[in-house]
Design a protein around this motif. Structure first.
Motif, PDB file in Angstrom:
ATOM      1  N   VAL A  58       0.861  -1.088   0.005  1.00 10.86           N
ATOM      2  CA  VAL A  58      -0.003  -0.041  -0.140  1.00 10.86           C
ATOM      3  C   VAL A  58       0.930   1.156  -0.189  1.00 10.86           C
ATOM      4  O   VAL A  58       0.678   2.019  -0.856  1.00 10.86           O
ATOM      5  N   ALA A  59       2.026   1.253   0.838  1.00 13.53           N
ATOM      6  CA  ALA A  59       2.639   2.577   1.000  1.00 13.53           C
ATOM      7  C   ALA A  59       3.488   2.712  -0.581  1.00 13.53           C
ATOM      8  O   ALA A  59       3.393   3.880  -1.119  1.00 13.53           O
ATOM      9  N   ALA A  60       3.656   1.557  -1.283  1.00 17.94           N
ATOM     10  CA  ALA A  60       4.535   1.571  -2.405  1.00 17.94           C
ATOM     11  C   ALA A  60       3.508   2.289  -3.468  1.00 17.94           C
ATOM     12  O   ALA A  60       3.878   2.891  -4.472  1.00 17.94           O
ATOM     13  N   LYS A  61       2.273   1.883  -3.286  1.00 14.29           N
ATOM     14  CA  LYS A  61       1.264   2.263  -4.381  1.00 14.29           C
ATOM     15  C   LYS A  61       0.803   3.627  -3.945  1.00 14.29           C
ATOM     16  O   LYS A  61       0.926   4.494  -5.192  1.00 14.29           O
ATOM     17  N   ILE A  62       0.759   4.091  -3.031  1.00 16.21           N
ATOM     18  CA  ILE A  62       0.513   5.497  -2.761  1.00 16.21           C
ATOM     19  C   ILE A  62       1.567   6.371  -3.131  1.00 16.21           C
ATOM     20  O   ILE A  62       1.469   7.405  -3.981  1.00 16.21           O
ATOM     21  N   GLU A  63       2.966   6.000  -2.811  1.00 18.63           N
ATOM     22  CA  GLU A  63       4.206   6.587  -3.616  1.00 18.63           C
ATOM     23  C   GLU A  63       4.013   6.839  -4.854  1.00 18.63           C
ATOM     24  O   GLU A  63       4.462   7.877  -5.668  1.00 18.63           O
ATOM     25  N   ALA A  64       3.767   5.733  -5.732  1.00 18.49           N
ATOM     26  CA  ALA A  64       3.981   5.606  -6.927  1.00 18.49           C
ATOM     27  C   ALA A  64       2.854   6.627  -7.487  1.00 18.49           C
ATOM     28  O   ALA A  64       3.055   7.292  -8.665  1.00 18.49           O
ATOM     29  N   ALA A  97       5.413   2.414   5.980  1.00 19.60           N
ATOM     30  CA  ALA A  97       4.512   1.213   6.213  1.00 19.60           C
ATOM     31  C   ALA A  97       4.415   0.672   7.639  1.00 19.60           C
ATOM     32  O   ALA A  97       3.381   0.174   7.882  1.00 19.60           O
ATOM     33  N   THR A  98       5.672   0.990   8.268  1.00 22.75           N
ATOM     34  CA  THR A  98       5.617   0.263   9.905  1.00 22.75           C
ATOM     35  C   THR A  98       4.711   1.536  10.678  1.00 22.75           C
ATOM     36  O   THR A  98       3.960   0.738  11.627  1.00 22.75           O
ATOM     37  N   ALA A  99       4.907   2.449  10.592  1.00 26.05           N
ATOM     38  CA  ALA A  99       4.137   3.440  11.465  1.00 26.05           C
ATOM     39  C   ALA A  99       2.839   4.358  10.898  1.00 26.05           C
ATOM     40  O   ALA A  99       2.282   4.781  11.727  1.00 26.05           O
ATOM     41  N   GLU A 100       2.853   4.190   9.576  1.00 30.99           N
ATOM     42  CA  GLU A 100       1.813   5.052   8.913  1.00 30.99           C
ATOM     43  C   GLU A 100       0.783   4.726   8.100  1.00 30.99           C
ATOM     44  O   GLU A 100       0.028   5.342   7.619  1.00 30.99           O
ATOM     45  N   ILE A 101       0.505   3.405   8.166  1.00 36.18           N
ATOM     46  CA  ILE A 101      -0.235   2.353   7.254  1.00 36.18           C
ATOM     47  C   ILE A 101      -0.947   1.473   8.350  1.00 36.18           C
ATOM     48  O   ILE A 101      -0.234   0.620   8.761  1.00 36.18           O
ATOM     49  N   PRO A 106      -0.056  10.453   9.102  1.00 37.31           N
ATOM     50  CA  PRO A 106       1.307  10.740   9.939  1.00 37.31           C
ATOM     51  C   PRO A 106       1.363  10.015  11.055  1.00 37.31           C
ATOM     52  O   PRO A 106       0.435   9.706  11.704  1.00 37.31           O
ATOM     53  N   ALA A 107       2.461   9.632  11.484  1.00 39.18           N
ATOM     54  CA  ALA A 107       2.779   8.593  12.425  1.00 39.18           C
ATOM     55  C   ALA A 107       2.180   8.893  13.704  1.00 39.18           C
ATOM     56  O   ALA A 107       1.584   8.352  14.566  1.00 39.18           O
ATOM     57  N   MET A 112      -1.292   8.317  13.464  1.00 36.38           N
ATOM     58  CA  MET A 112      -1.656   6.887  13.248  1.00 36.38           C
ATOM     59  C   MET A 112      -1.361   6.110  14.462  1.00 36.38           C
ATOM     60  O   MET A 112      -2.103   4.995  14.986  1.00 36.38           O
ATOM     61  N   ALA A 113      -0.797   6.653  15.550  1.00 36.64           N
ATOM     62  CA  ALA A 113      -0.379   5.967  16.782  1.00 36.64           C
ATOM     63  C   ALA A 113      -1.844   5.943  17.623  1.00 36.64           C
ATOM     64  O   ALA A 113      -2.000   5.162  18.356  1.00 36.64           O
ATOM     65  N   GLU A 114      -2.369   7.196  17.550  1.00 42.18           N
ATOM     66  CA  GLU A 114      -3.727   7.354  18.294  1.00 42.18           C
ATOM     67  C   GLU A 114      -4.792   6.510  17.651  1.00 42.18           C
ATOM     68  O   GLU A 114      -5.607   5.668  18.369  1.00 42.18           O
ATOM     69  N   PHE A 115      -4.634   6.621  16.120  1.00 45.75           N
ATOM     70  CA  PHE A 115      -5.581   5.495  15.490  1.00 45.75           C
ATOM     71  C   PHE A 115      -5.434   3.974  15.990  1.00 45.75           C
ATOM     72  O   PHE A 115      -6.720   3.413  16.440  1.00 45.75           O
ATOM     73  N   ARG A 116      -4.238   3.724  16.025  1.00 46.36           N
ATOM     74  CA  ARG A 116      -4.251   2.225  16.417  1.00 46.36           C
ATOM     75  C   ARG A 116      -4.544   1.891  17.827  1.00 46.36           C
ATOM     76  O   ARG A 116      -4.920   0.834  18.111  1.00 46.36           O
TER      77      ARG A 116
END
Length: 385
Positions: free
Chosen positions: A76-82, A90-94, A251-252, A255-259
């Motif tokens: 997903v991170a690669a797809k968004i970047e492309a 991908a570790t902290a923001e998806i 943003p991390a 995302m920390a709060e989301f998780r």
């Protein structure tokens, strides 16, 4: 002795059966062609189900990481970047979610405090306001410009107060098919820049944009990406709405709060679907080709509508076509949809159902994510109007 069920105070006292459930049930009762609820009546790519089946057979059937399978988050991170030029970690923001609806609710619960305000743009999807209310916040409805459904930035600016925590946008837009322009996204970026307002961007129809236009994700714009949680949906993109798998990118710090919320309402999402989707995403062709696939369906349906007295409105994205019914009927949108289902045999959704005040402008929504034979049957029936 008789036992009574204790009474409860409803958290959502104004919520009843959704218009989608009501119209679908009416369609079944009258054997109508259901162009109301937004889901395809055709299958997904067999390669996708094969990938999921292989994942099951290889033993990917236990809990994945709470945030989602690492391979899928990387894909997903690669797809968004492309596509959009922004690299998320991908570790902290998806995070992988149980569909977009769960993502939207979790986002609200994560960042909105009781008593704060959240701006939504009417007409809007029916889960938005209940999600705000479940967070204990106040929904503030701002109408998109009637007729064109473009954002009214003066009205949005006027609605922002010191209590405003978040603005929720949706492009491509359900129910109207409107797609925000680059100028509008830049104007939004400028509007929010001096504020502390967060952005929740519902982009589940990101791969259904037509006529050579591009989807302008909030992640494309640095000033928006820094404050945005961006929601997407594999169900919409790959014709598997029943799988209920989506993603959030943010943003991390957000995302920390989301998780924190995500781990206690769903914890995680079914493993074989995630592993299968990660493999399937290695080939970008299915989502790159999706705009042309749905544009062909849109054009087929609009050509058929031209032989009826219904007037199709602009449809730049999604798989929904809004039509003006004023040349056909002076009934309310809701009454017209009931009559259309019962007497003509085609189910639609009134756009008034997407407004907090039931604003009725003589427009209804059809879903064209259907087989051509389904659309043809519906068009033949609509020609009787």
């Amino acid at each position: 002795m008789s036992y009574l069920t204790p009474s409860v105070t409803s958290r959502l006292p104004e919520v009843g059966t959704t218009i989608f459930t009501t119209m679908s049930a009416l369609a079944v009762q009258h054997k109508a062609v259901n162009l109301g609820q937004g889901f395809p009546d055709f299958g997904c790519d067999p390669a996708l189900t094969a990938a999921v089946t292989e994942a099951m057979q290889q033993g990917h059937n236990q809990y994945p990481p709470m945030a989602g399978a690492a391979a899928l988050r990387e894909a997903v991170a690669a797809k968004i970047e492309a596509l959009y030029g922004h690299r998320y970690d991908a570790t902290a923001e998806i995070t992988v979610t149980a569909g977009a609806t769960q993502a939207l609710l979790t986002a609200m619960l994560a960042v909105v405090q009781p008593g704060e305000e959240v701006i939504v743009l009417d007409p809007c999807y029916d889960s938005y306001v209940p999600s705000i209310q479940m967070a204990g916040a106040k929904p503030v409805r701002v109408q998109l410009t009637p007729g064109s459904f473009r954002p009214d930035f003066a009205a949005i600016a006027a609605a922002i107060t010191p209590r405003t925590r978040l603005l929720l946008i949706n492009s491509p837009h359900n129910p109207t098919g409107t797609v925000w322009t680059e100028a509008e996204m830049l104007q939004l970026q400028d509007l929010l820049a001096p504020t502390n307002v967060l952005l929740l961007s519902d982009e589940v129809y990101e791969h259904m944009v037509f006529d050579g236009k591009k989807h302008l994700s909030a992640s494309r714009f640095p000033g928006l990406a820094a404050r945005a949680m961006v929601v997407s949906s594999f169900g919409k993109t790959f014709h598997v709405t029943g799988w209920k798998v989506g993603t959030v990118a943010a943003p991390a710090a957000l995302m920390a709060e989301f998780r924190k919320i995500h781990q206690f309402n769903v914890f995680t999402v079914n493993t074989p679907m995630q592993v299968g989707l990660a493999q399937y995403l290695s080939n970008p062709a299915p989502y790159i080709q999706l705009p042309a696939f749905y544009q062909a369906k849109r054009d087929f349906f609009r050509a058929g509508l031209a032989t009826t007295r219904l007037k199709p409105m602009d449809c730049s994205g999604t798989y929904f076509q809004t039509v003006d019914i004023s040349a056909v009927s002076q009934l309310s949108e809701a009454d017209f949809c009931a009559w259309l289902t019962q007497e003509i045999g085609v189910a639609a959704i009134p756009t008034s159902a997407f407004y907090g005040d039931g604003f009725d402008q003589g427009m209804v929504r059809f879903c064209f994510a259907k087989q051509d034979s389904t659309l043809q049957l519906a068009l033949e029936r609509l020609q009787k109007l």
